[in-house]
Scaffold this motif. Structure first.
Motif, PDB file in Angstrom:
ATOM      1  N   LEU A  63      23.188 -11.793  27.026  1.00  0.00           N
ATOM      2  CA  LEU A  63      22.805 -11.929  28.429  1.00  0.00           C
ATOM      3  C   LEU A  63      24.000 -12.338  29.273  1.00  0.00           C
ATOM      4  O   LEU A  63      24.804 -13.173  28.867  1.00  0.00           O
ATOM      5  CB  LEU A  63      21.728 -13.007  28.581  1.00  0.00           C
ATOM      6  N   ALA A  64      24.107 -11.758  30.445  1.00  0.00           N
ATOM      7  CA  ALA A  64      25.083 -12.172  31.447  1.00  0.00           C
ATOM      8  C   ALA A  64      24.285 -12.416  32.726  1.00  0.00           C
ATOM      9  O   ALA A  64      23.820 -11.473  33.367  1.00  0.00           O
ATOM     10  CB  ALA A  64      26.130 -11.102  31.654  1.00  0.00           C
ATOM     11  N   ILE A  65      24.085 -13.669  33.061  1.00  0.00           N
ATOM     12  CA  ILE A  65      23.290 -14.038  34.228  1.00  0.00           C
ATOM     13  C   ILE A  65      24.185 -14.024  35.465  1.00  0.00           C
ATOM     14  O   ILE A  65      25.242 -14.650  35.478  1.00  0.00           O
ATOM     15  CB  ILE A  65      22.673 -15.453  34.053  1.00  0.00           C
ATOM     16  N   SER A  66      23.752 -13.308  36.500  1.00  0.00           N
ATOM     17  CA  SER A  66      24.545 -13.263  37.731  1.00  0.00           C
ATOM     18  C   SER A  66      23.946 -14.147  38.827  1.00  0.00           C
ATOM     19  O   SER A  66      24.652 -14.594  39.714  1.00  0.00           O
ATOM     20  CB  SER A  66      24.677 -11.829  38.228  1.00  0.00           C
ATOM     21  N   GLN A  67      22.638 -14.388  38.742  1.00  0.00           N
ATOM     22  CA  GLN A  67      21.979 -15.234  39.736  1.00  0.00           C
ATOM     23  C   GLN A  67      20.792 -15.930  39.097  1.00  0.00           C
ATOM     24  O   GLN A  67      20.036 -15.310  38.353  1.00  0.00           O
ATOM     25  CB  GLN A  67      21.517 -14.378  40.903  1.00  0.00           C
ATOM     26  N   LEU A  68      20.656 -17.213  39.397  1.00  0.00           N
ATOM     27  CA  LEU A  68      19.559 -17.997  38.840  1.00  0.00           C
ATOM     28  C   LEU A  68      19.016 -18.916  39.923  1.00  0.00           C
ATOM     29  O   LEU A  68      19.770 -19.625  40.584  1.00  0.00           O
ATOM     30  CB  LEU A  68      20.057 -18.824  37.646  1.00  0.00           C
ATOM     31  N   VAL A 110      24.082 -26.137  34.425  1.00  0.00           N
ATOM     32  CA  VAL A 110      23.368 -24.863  34.534  1.00  0.00           C
ATOM     33  C   VAL A 110      23.736 -23.943  33.370  1.00  0.00           C
ATOM     34  O   VAL A 110      22.879 -23.223  32.858  1.00  0.00           O
ATOM     35  CB  VAL A 110      23.617 -24.200  35.909  1.00  0.00           C
ATOM     36  N   VAL A 111      24.991 -23.976  32.927  1.00  0.00           N
ATOM     37  CA  VAL A 111      25.388 -23.200  31.745  1.00  0.00           C
ATOM     38  C   VAL A 111      24.539 -23.628  30.546  1.00  0.00           C
ATOM     39  O   VAL A 111      24.034 -22.791  29.789  1.00  0.00           O
ATOM     40  CB  VAL A 111      26.899 -23.366  31.454  1.00  0.00           C
ATOM     41  N   ASN A 112      24.339 -24.932  30.379  1.00  0.00           N
ATOM     42  CA  ASN A 112      23.494 -25.437  29.291  1.00  0.00           C
ATOM     43  C   ASN A 112      22.039 -25.023  29.485  1.00  0.00           C
ATOM     44  O   ASN A 112      21.350 -24.681  28.524  1.00  0.00           O
ATOM     45  CB  ASN A 112      23.595 -26.961  29.184  1.00  0.00           C
ATOM     46  N   LEU A 113      21.572 -25.043  30.721  1.00  0.00           N
ATOM     47  CA  LEU A 113      20.209 -24.621  31.022  1.00  0.00           C
ATOM     48  C   LEU A 113      20.019 -23.143  30.659  1.00  0.00           C
ATOM     49  O   LEU A 113      19.015 -22.768  30.049  1.00  0.00           O
ATOM     50  CB  LEU A 113      19.912 -24.843  32.508  1.00  0.00           C
ATOM     51  N   ILE A 114      20.999 -22.322  30.998  1.00  0.00           N
ATOM     52  CA  ILE A 114      20.920 -20.888  30.696  1.00  0.00           C
ATOM     53  C   ILE A 114      20.828 -20.675  29.183  1.00  0.00           C
ATOM     54  O   ILE A 114      20.046 -19.840  28.718  1.00  0.00           O
ATOM     55  CB  ILE A 114      22.115 -20.125  31.307  1.00  0.00           C
ATOM     56  N   LYS A 115      21.592 -21.449  28.417  1.00  0.00           N
ATOM     57  CA  LYS A 115      21.521 -21.334  26.946  1.00  0.00           C
ATOM     58  C   LYS A 115      20.107 -21.636  26.448  1.00  0.00           C
ATOM     59  O   LYS A 115      19.606 -20.976  25.544  1.00  0.00           O
ATOM     60  CB  LYS A 115      22.525 -22.279  26.284  1.00  0.00           C
ATOM     61  N   HIS A 164      13.670 -17.401  26.052  1.00  0.00           N
ATOM     62  CA  HIS A 164      12.534 -17.078  26.919  1.00  0.00           C
ATOM     63  C   HIS A 164      12.801 -15.790  27.707  1.00  0.00           C
ATOM     64  O   HIS A 164      11.913 -14.953  27.849  1.00  0.00           O
ATOM     65  CB  HIS A 164      12.245 -18.232  27.899  1.00  0.00           C
ATOM     66  N   LEU A 165      14.036 -15.659  28.183  1.00  0.00           N
ATOM     67  CA  LEU A 165      14.391 -14.469  28.958  1.00  0.00           C
ATOM     68  C   LEU A 165      14.379 -13.231  28.073  1.00  0.00           C
ATOM     69  O   LEU A 165      13.851 -12.182  28.457  1.00  0.00           O
ATOM     70  CB  LEU A 165      15.774 -14.646  29.601  1.00  0.00           C
ATOM     71  N   LEU A 166      14.952 -13.343  26.870  1.00  0.00           N
ATOM     72  CA  LEU A 166      14.988 -12.198  25.963  1.00  0.00           C
ATOM     73  C   LEU A 166      13.574 -11.786  25.546  1.00  0.00           C
ATOM     74  O   LEU A 166      13.254 -10.601  25.510  1.00  0.00           O
ATOM     75  CB  LEU A 166      15.831 -12.516  24.724  1.00  0.00           C
ATOM     76  N   ALA A 167      12.715 -12.755  25.282  1.00  0.00           N
ATOM     77  CA  ALA A 167      11.323 -12.453  24.906  1.00  0.00           C
ATOM     78  C   ALA A 167      10.628 -11.720  26.055  1.00  0.00           C
ATOM     79  O   ALA A 167       9.901 -10.747  25.844  1.00  0.00           O
ATOM     80  CB  ALA A 167      10.572 -13.731  24.553  1.00  0.00           C
TER      81      ALA A 167
END
Length: 69
Positions: A29-34, A52-57, A62-65
């Protein structure tokens, strides 16, 4: 090859999010906006900040599912 995605609303144990980014064939995943739903509406999160980097991890499974579902 990376595919763009937009999730307009995803409910997770970490909160309610709106997410844009790209996902590869290997589920990278490469998140551009959260954004997170706050009490006054959507709040942009700084995807460069350490918190936020830790939150994305933590959000990744959940995002992939969601994207595979």
């Amino acid at each position: 090859m990376k595919q763009s995605f937009e999730i307009s609303r995803i409910h997770t144990p970490l909160g309610i999010f709106r997410v844009s980014g790209k996902v590869s064939d290997r589920n990278d995943l490469a998140i551009s906006q959260l954004e997170i739903m706050g009490t006054d509406g959507w709040l942009f999160l700084d995807i460069q900040s350490k918190k936020v980097v830790n939150l994305i991890k933590q959000l990744e499974p959940h995002l992939l599912a969601h994207l595979q579902g």
